[in-house]
Design a protein around this motif. Structure first.
Motif, short mmCIF file in Angstrom:
data_model
loop_
_atom_site.label_atom_id
_atom_site.label_comp_id
_atom_site.label_asym_id
_atom_site.label_seq_id
_atom_site.Cartn_x
_atom_site.Cartn_y
_atom_site.Cartn_z
N MET A 1 1.39 -0.80 -0.36
CA MET A 1 0.24 0.42 0.21
C MET A 1 0.73 1.33 0.25
O MET A 1 0.72 2.36 -0.86
N HIS A 2 1.92 1.60 0.68
CA HIS A 2 2.34 2.80 0.76
C HIS A 2 3.23 2.99 -0.17
O HIS A 2 3.35 3.80 -0.94
N GLY A 3 4.20 1.91 -1.05
CA GLY A 3 4.75 2.29 -2.00
C GLY A 3 3.85 2.25 -2.78
O GLY A 3 3.78 3.69 -3.87
N MET A 4 2.58 2.05 -3.21
CA MET A 4 1.55 2.44 -4.51
C MET A 4 1.54 3.76 -3.74
O MET A 4 0.73 4.08 -5.14
N ILE A 5 0.85 4.49 -2.98
CA ILE A 5 0.47 5.49 -2.65
C ILE A 5 1.87 6.45 -3.38
O ILE A 5 1.57 7.58 -3.85
N LEU A 6 2.89 6.48 -2.73
CA LEU A 6 4.19 6.76 -3.22
C LEU A 6 3.99 7.04 -4.56
O LEU A 6 4.59 8.60 -5.33
N ARG A 7 4.08 5.94 -5.31
CA ARG A 7 3.63 6.39 -6.97
C ARG A 7 2.56 6.80 -7.56
O ARG A 7 2.43 7.25 -8.33
N ARG A 8 1.49 6.91 -6.89
CA ARG A 8 -0.10 7.66 -7.38
C ARG A 8 -0.75 8.87 -6.73
O ARG A 8 -0.87 9.59 -7.13
N VAL A 9 -0.26 9.36 -5.45
CA VAL A 9 -0.45 10.37 -5.10
C VAL A 9 0.29 11.66 -4.12
O VAL A 9 1.78 10.91 -4.52
N ILE A 10 0.45 12.57 -5.33
CA ILE A 10 1.06 13.70 -5.16
C ILE A 10 1.23 14.56 -3.86
O ILE A 10 0.13 14.83 -3.24
N LEU A 11 2.49 13.98 -3.08
CA LEU A 11 2.31 14.28 -1.40
C LEU A 11 3.02 15.24 -1.35
O LEU A 11 3.11 16.02 -0.86
N ALA A 12 3.62 16.16 -2.61
CA ALA A 12 4.27 17.34 -2.93
C ALA A 12 2.95 18.83 -2.44
O ALA A 12 1.69 18.65 -2.47
N GLY A 13 3.22 19.76 -1.17
CA GLY A 13 2.67 21.02 -1.37
C GLY A 13 1.92 20.63 0.50
O GLY A 13 1.21 21.92 0.64
N TYR A 14 2.04 20.06 1.59
CA TYR A 14 1.24 19.48 2.60
C TYR A 14 1.95 20.14 3.56
O TYR A 14 3.07 20.64 3.50
N GLU A 15 1.63 21.50 4.92
CA GLU A 15 1.83 21.71 5.62
C GLU A 15 1.96 20.95 7.19
O GLU A 15 2.27 21.04 7.89
N LEU A 16 0.91 19.75 6.96
CA LEU A 16 0.51 18.77 8.28
C LEU A 16 0.43 17.70 7.80
O LEU A 16 -0.48 16.96 7.25
N PHE A 17 1.25 16.46 7.98
CA PHE A 17 0.39 14.84 7.70
C PHE A 17 0.30 14.78 9.32
O PHE A 17 0.77 14.90 10.48
N PHE A 18 -1.03 14.72 9.09
CA PHE A 18 -1.92 14.11 10.66
C PHE A 18 -2.10 12.53 10.48
O PHE A 18 -3.00 11.97 9.07
N ALA A 19 -1.28 11.78 10.93
CA ALA A 19 -1.61 10.32 10.87
C ALA A 19 -2.50 9.54 12.26
O ALA A 19 -2.00 9.85 13.25
N ARG A 20 -3.24 9.01 12.18
CA ARG A 20 -4.09 8.46 12.79
C ARG A 20 -3.09 6.99 13.39
O ARG A 20 -3.59 5.78 11.86
N TYR A 21 -1.82 6.97 14.07
CA TYR A 21 -1.15 5.31 13.66
C TYR A 21 -1.75 3.95 14.28
O TYR A 21 -2.72 4.07 14.94
#
Length: 135
Positions: A78-98
């Motif tokens: 999943m995480h590798g696929m997200i890195l390839r298909r979602v543009i992650l640039a431009g975020y000022e906050l990353f909030f994760a429910r761990y």
């Protein structure tokens, strides 16, 4: 222009047993919106991974809890696929429910930081409440 935030959680919104958790996640997104962020929500559905309501990763099998496919998809792909298909640039906050930490999640976080070096990263770590002893 509002600041951008990415809300990440490994919750299958289509699973009936997750109804309360889905409500909690949506409430946290509303709170981030009230704090002045444009929030993108990255989470699971039966068919794959959603970014907001758009299916960005379609899986060949339904993602049902406690199946070999669910674990393989989350911990390996999943995480590798997200890195390839979602543009992650431009975020000022990353909030994760761990959820549980694993090498692919750590790699994902490192890559997110590379795209957004000044972004704040918040990890919510849910604690298990231990039952009180009866007197």
């Amino acid at each position: 222009m509002n600041k951008r935030a990415l809300y990440y959680c490994r919750v299958n919104r289509d699973e009936r047993s997750n109804t309360g958790l889905v409500r909690k996640c949506l409430g946290q997104v509303e709170g981030l919106c009230a704090a002045g962020f444009d929030v993108d929500m990255l989470w699971l559905c039966d068919d794959g991974v959603l970014l907001n309501e758009k299916l960005v990763i379609r899986t060949p099998w339904k993602i049902k809890p406690h199946t070999w496919w669910c674990y393989a998809f989350y911990y390996l792909f999943m995480h590798g696929m997200i890195l390839r298909r979602v543009i992650l640039a431009g975020y000022e906050l990353f909030f994760a429910r761990y959820e549980l930490s694993h090498p692919m999640l750590l790699r994902f976080l490192k890559r997110f930081r590379a795209f957004n070096p000044n972004a704040r990263m918040v990890m919510e770590i849910p604690l298990e409440k231990k039952p009180e002893k009866c007197p």
